[in-house]
Design a protein around this motif. Structure first.
Motif, PDB file in Angstrom:
ATOM      1  N   ILE A  43       0.847  -1.207   0.000  1.00 27.02           N
ATOM      2  CA  ILE A  43       0.000   0.000   0.000  1.00 27.02           C
ATOM      3  C   ILE A  43       0.880   1.254   0.000  1.00 27.02           C
ATOM      4  O   ILE A  43       0.626   2.197  -0.756  1.00 27.02           O
ATOM      5  N   ARG A  45       3.911   1.569  -1.102  1.00 26.66           N
ATOM      6  CA  ARG A  45       4.573   1.683  -2.396  1.00 26.66           C
ATOM      7  C   ARG A  45       3.622   2.216  -3.457  1.00 26.66           C
ATOM      8  O   ARG A  45       4.011   3.008  -4.320  1.00 26.66           O
ATOM      9  N   THR A  46       2.377   1.809  -3.409  1.00 26.64           N
ATOM     10  CA  THR A  46       1.383   2.277  -4.383  1.00 26.64           C
ATOM     11  C   THR A  46       1.216   3.791  -4.319  1.00 26.64           C
ATOM     12  O   THR A  46       1.130   4.455  -5.347  1.00 26.64           O
ATOM     13  N   TYR A  47       1.167   4.306  -3.094  1.00 29.07           N
ATOM     14  CA  TYR A  47       0.948   5.748  -2.931  1.00 29.07           C
ATOM     15  C   TYR A  47       2.260   6.521  -2.796  1.00 29.07           C
ATOM     16  O   TYR A  47       2.247   7.712  -2.511  1.00 29.07           O
ATOM     17  N   ASP A  48       3.373   5.837  -2.985  1.00 20.00           N
ATOM     18  CA  ASP A  48       4.708   6.440  -2.938  1.00 20.00           C
ATOM     19  C   ASP A  48       4.958   7.168  -1.620  1.00 20.00           C
ATOM     20  O   ASP A  48       5.432   8.299  -1.611  1.00 20.00           O
ATOM     21  N   ALA A 184      -5.080   1.967   3.774  1.00 19.66           N
ATOM     22  CA  ALA A 184      -5.303   2.132   2.326  1.00 19.66           C
ATOM     23  C   ALA A 184      -6.292   3.263   2.064  1.00 19.66           C
ATOM     24  O   ALA A 184      -6.069   4.125   1.199  1.00 19.66           O
ATOM     25  N   ILE A 185      -7.362   3.294   2.834  1.00 20.11           N
ATOM     26  CA  ILE A 185      -8.375   4.342   2.650  1.00 20.11           C
ATOM     27  C   ILE A 185      -7.807   5.709   3.031  1.00 20.11           C
ATOM     28  O   ILE A 185      -8.008   6.708   2.335  1.00 20.11           O
ATOM     29  N   ASP A 188      -5.474   6.959   0.318  1.00 16.08           N
ATOM     30  CA  ASP A 188      -6.232   7.319  -0.866  1.00 16.08           C
ATOM     31  C   ASP A 188      -6.936   8.678  -0.684  1.00 16.08           C
ATOM     32  O   ASP A 188      -6.949   9.507  -1.585  1.00 16.08           O
ATOM     33  N   ARG A 189      -7.477   8.900   0.497  1.00 13.59           N
ATOM     34  CA  ARG A 189      -8.142  10.182   0.758  1.00 13.59           C
ATOM     35  C   ARG A 189      -7.139  11.333   0.828  1.00 13.59           C
ATOM     36  O   ARG A 189      -7.365  12.400   0.254  1.00 13.59           O
ATOM     37  N   LEU A 191      -4.023  11.598  -0.314  1.00  7.37           N
ATOM     38  CA  LEU A 191      -3.150  11.874  -1.440  1.00  7.37           C
ATOM     39  C   LEU A 191      -3.922  12.214  -2.702  1.00  7.37           C
ATOM     40  O   LEU A 191      -3.359  12.286  -3.791  1.00  7.37           O
ATOM     41  N   PHE A 193      -4.968  15.053  -2.644  1.00  6.47           N
ATOM     42  CA  PHE A 193      -4.440  16.419  -2.675  1.00  6.47           C
ATOM     43  C   PHE A 193      -2.998  16.361  -3.174  1.00  6.47           C
ATOM     44  O   PHE A 193      -2.267  15.446  -2.809  1.00  6.47           O
ATOM     45  N   PRO A 194      -2.586  17.317  -3.989  1.00  6.62           N
ATOM     46  CA  PRO A 194      -1.178  17.300  -4.427  1.00  6.62           C
ATOM     47  C   PRO A 194      -0.260  17.682  -3.270  1.00  6.62           C
ATOM     48  O   PRO A 194      -0.506  18.660  -2.590  1.00  6.62           O
ATOM     49  N   ILE A 195       0.766  16.866  -3.024  1.00 11.53           N
ATOM     50  CA  ILE A 195       1.728  17.184  -1.961  1.00 11.53           C
ATOM     51  C   ILE A 195       3.099  17.418  -2.607  1.00 11.53           C
ATOM     52  O   ILE A 195       3.524  16.622  -3.424  1.00 11.53           O
TER      53      ILE A 195
ATOM     54  N   ARG B 171       0.880   6.293  -7.358  1.00  7.04           N
ATOM     55  CA  ARG B 171       1.617   7.513  -7.651  1.00  7.04           C
ATOM     56  C   ARG B 171       2.921   7.244  -8.364  1.00  7.04           C
ATOM     57  O   ARG B 171       3.593   8.155  -8.788  1.00  7.04           O
ATOM     58  N   PHE B 174       3.256   1.696  -9.666  1.00  7.39           N
ATOM     59  CA  PHE B 174       3.223   0.394  -8.994  1.00  7.39           C
ATOM     60  C   PHE B 174       1.764  -0.005  -8.841  1.00  7.39           C
ATOM     61  O   PHE B 174       0.996   0.704  -8.202  1.00  7.39           O
ATOM     62  N   LEU B 177      -1.531  -3.608  -5.530  1.00 12.99           N
ATOM     63  CA  LEU B 177      -2.249  -3.544  -4.260  1.00 12.99           C
ATOM     64  C   LEU B 177      -2.782  -4.929  -3.910  1.00 12.99           C
ATOM     65  O   LEU B 177      -3.235  -5.665  -4.791  1.00 12.99           O
TER      66      LEU B 177
END
Lengths: 195, 195
Positions: A43, A45-48, A184-185, A188-189, A191, A193-195, B171, B174, B177
């Motif tokens: 999870i 890794r998916t959202y970096d 995970a939720i 997702d919520r 990110l 938003f751009p960071i 992001r 990858f 999940l």
């Protein structure tokens, strides 16, 4: 440690095994699970985001986690070119939450704000939208999202935090999401938003 | 089956163990995991969707799942008043996806649309926003969200669907999940629309 595990987003995740509550409200130390190790690494890794710190004061547990990590990142698992390799690079251990925060703040060279999470309502909690907006705006900081195993973070961890994130509210009064699903939720919520 | 397991939202979840792909692209039957059973049941209960159908043609696997369910819903687990009881009520088995769709359509007395999911890009895919809006608008239907184990749903399942949902895009390129985490994110995104 190499720099390869530093994610593109200044957000880390800490999964706390002590101090956390058990079902009766006692402060305990939980055992790490292979499941939380692998699922949360994928999870993150998916959202970096990352590192993903597994926090436990038990040295033998930290050693076991490091051995599993090495299997994938540098050992037999690596040779198989499994996507899990990229996920496992995000995994680290820390003997305490303070040690994890110190390590992460040092990597970014920025002060780290502690965001605690809970399934319980809290009138002082920060909404996902408000936190996402802060993270996008306050680029001089880094952020650690802190989750508890067992029945949640002990009061001392909640009190030593900078921000409390609002709970994920179900539709039917049921607030027993697995910690992996909750994370995970949350990512997702946040990110979106751009960071 | 009692009516207690009918969720408040006309959305069911199917986790398919056959026909799915393995890593090499072969069509296989996977074994159910206790993890997917418990985690997805809790996620479905949180968002008030269900039933949660574990689809497998292997009778011995369905029997094992039913035994675990009964332990919690009517056996020793029930006596403990664990929140898992409420989650496990959502669990059902089906020998095929057609059987699951038929059961669910019968419960609601409505035609059921099949929504398939994949980690792969598809130019014909429906966005989360568009699907959420359709679900809110088309109240004469019920909906089944279909997820594959292994390396994803076999082509025949994808082709026999009514809608393909867009993938959850990470992001950093990858897209691995865990299916449990993907479902949690999907329900959170879809059910931010009133249904």
């Amino acid at each position: 440690m190499s720099g390869d595990d530093l994610a593109g987003t200044p957000l880390a995740v800490a999964l706390v095994h002590h101090p956390v509550l058990d079902r009766t409200g006692e402060v305990v130390t939980t055992a790490f699970t292979s499941l939380d190790l692998h699922d949360i690494a994928r999870i993150c890794r998916t959202y970096d985001v990352g590192p993903y710190y597994l926090v436990t004061p038990v040295a033998a547990q930290r050693q076991m986690i490091e051995r599993i990590r090495e299997h994938w990142v540098a050992g037999e698992g690596y040779k198989g070119q499994h996507p899990r390799v990229q996920a496992m690079e995000r995994v680290h251990t820390a003997p305490s939450l303070d040690a994890a925060v110190s390590d992460f703040a040092g990597r970014w060279g920025r002060p780290c704000l502690r965001i605690v999470t809970s399934a319980q309502e809290d009138r002082d909690a920060c909404s996902f939208a408000a936190l996402g907006a802060r993270m996008a705006r306050e680029t001089e900081r880094c952020w650690m999202l802190i989750l508890g195993t067992g029945w949640g973070l002990a009061p001392e961890v909640m009190q030593a935090s900078d921000l409390r994130l609002e709970p994920i509210r179900g539709r039917a009064g049921f607030n027993h999401l697995p910690v992996r699903a909750a994370l995970a939720i949350m990512l997702d919520r946040l990110l979106s938003f751009p960071i």
